[in-house]
Design a protein around this motif. Sequence first.
Motif, PDB file in Angstrom:
ATOM      1  N   THR A 471       0.593  -1.160   0.025  1.00 22.31           N
ATOM      2  CA  THR A 471      -0.021   0.058  -0.262  1.00 22.31           C
ATOM      3  C   THR A 471       0.825   1.105  -0.060  1.00 22.31           C
ATOM      4  N   ALA A 493      -5.669   3.754   5.001  1.00 21.02           N
ATOM      5  CA  ALA A 493      -5.480   3.103   3.763  1.00 21.02           C
ATOM      6  C   ALA A 493      -6.874   2.614   3.351  1.00 21.02           C
ATOM      7  N   ARG A 500      -4.354  -1.720  -3.550  1.00 19.73           N
ATOM      8  CA  ARG A 500      -3.145  -1.870  -2.498  1.00 19.73           C
ATOM      9  C   ARG A 500      -2.060  -0.955  -3.541  1.00 19.73           C
ATOM     10  N   PRO A 503      -4.715   3.061  -5.534  1.00 25.18           N
ATOM     11  CA  PRO A 503      -5.990   3.642  -5.066  1.00 25.18           C
ATOM     12  C   PRO A 503      -6.892   4.132  -5.937  1.00 25.18           C
TER      13      PRO A 503
END
Length: 625
Positions: A471, A493, A500, A503
């Motif tokens: 991430t 997140a 991951r 986005p």
Amino acid sequence: MSITQNLSDDPHVPAYQRIVIAAIIVLAMLMTMKYFPGLENEPAYAGLAFQSIHPDAFAGDPYRGPETNASARIVQLSLVYALAKLAGEIWLDDRFLAVIYFAAVALSLFGIDKIARLIGLTGLCERLVILLVFAKDHAILDHKVLVAHHQGFNHGVFAIPIIVWLYYAALARKGLPLVLALSLLLLGFSLRNAPFAILIAMTIVFCIGTRRERTAIVALSVVGLLAVYVVLFHIMDMPDADRLELWGILKTAGEGDVNPFDAAFSEPLRFAVVNGIWLTIIASGFFFTPGSRHVATGIRAAMATAFLIWLLGGLYISFAPDALKFPILQGAAPTRALAWPQNIAYIALFASGLLYLRGRPTTTRLILVLSGLAALFIIGPGNIGIWTAVVILAFALALVLAAILDRREQTPKTATSEAFLRPLSNAPACVVAYAFVFAIATTYAAAAYTKAPAWRAAWQSGVFGDALPATWVGVDKFIRETVPNGQVVLPVAFADPAYRRSPPAIGDGPVPKLTIDRSLGTRTGRAMPIPEDFPGDFRDPEAWVNGEQQKQVLEDIRHALRARDLCAAASEIKKLQPVPDYLVLPQAVFGSQPQILDTYRPLKAINGYAVLKRTENMQTPCPNR
């Protein structure tokens, strides 16, 4: 003699051993491709390797600061972190760790092959069947039976091959000194996985070893009981109220991973079915164990010990009176310890079936045995219906392949229509091996397709793309270079693993589910106001309570950000202890609003995330509500 017979019977041709070695290497590569999880994929371990390499990391972190006593950081008490310290920064590169992971899986498969040969499987096809069985997950209880530790790259990766070779050394009567050495090595790498694995190995040695070894084990048992007494009543001594409260906390947190009877009251039907299957396999391993007398006795000892661990462990954790509730004993995780006895039972049952097939049984018995082996292969997580269809199709293809190979060695006069089923009688082990090859190839081909982007990300960045820390690729480097050690960072997140590596761009649309965990710490080593699964002083019930309170604040922050209520989020952030100096938020939570939150101002945008820094002299007022 047909090709299938040649592959099944003679264990002494050197080429056969080379084929087995090649198969182990190929399977280890495939299992690494499918199951490699990346460094610290589990948030509970996030940052432990980094802190081993950089002891001053996480300064100011109330849960893992360098000032925390090492004995309180129980999950860090493993030799794996000594290896990380020796390796240095390269330990943070998943490309390097993938090589170690492959070696650990290969070493485990070598050990399994040794156990299979010890039991009596000497034919090539028979040995390949056992290896292929362990390329699939057959977990029944809430434990992990794969030789590829797929939760995260941590101590479990090293514990698995040690456990395999520990059981081999015990069953092969390699001597108590070697068993003790492997036991100590296992303790060094994994305190949680070691106790019951060592107990089972020692029980095996006690039952099949020499009189001197039995005497030594009795003496070691006395010393062990004294050590347990010292731990329970001196090192881990605590007030009764705290002890009972901590017992309840750990029992709830551990769930099925610790207590074999966890589902007995909440899901009685599931408990009866799942545990019934597991007990049937263990009992079958006890009664249908092949091999020499001492090997069979050793396996029966392991099965009996596993049953007692299941029974007594479940009864103790479920019904122990208050006076006998010692929280530290739950750390041995009885359910988790039952994984490897199940694997030994699997080897014994497959060996029994394959050795029985050598005697050319009647067609009815042949089909029954093959059906039993297929059922054992199918058992495990996943869609049973799909796996059943795959195995049936694989057996059909295996029969076709075996018939073709057999026909090639027949003359036109002997190659009749009945020859199609001849391999099933002549070399059934090879038919089983072909079938399992087809089944495994199908599932691993699908895995190769789904895992390709993650491995591409690993090749490019050194971070495996399916791991939680993926991430933060790009963000982690910026945080490490920009944020001074001692400053506090709050990372938020997207929860969906699909986001991951990239986005989503959602504009003012609904914000997907968010998550807050410690995965940013894996490659930054910066303090975070996020409680660990095991608090700094896990023996203090108040530390658990405070952690739960902090988690509730984080939960409120998640809900506020997802609703794009930035004022509510700012209000909750002020309740964190410590208050973060930096925020890392998905840009999507701002929508079309300015990327400003109370006193936090944008510092940099990286890969869909906004890094904000707290400024004391600038504040964005919230409207009256």
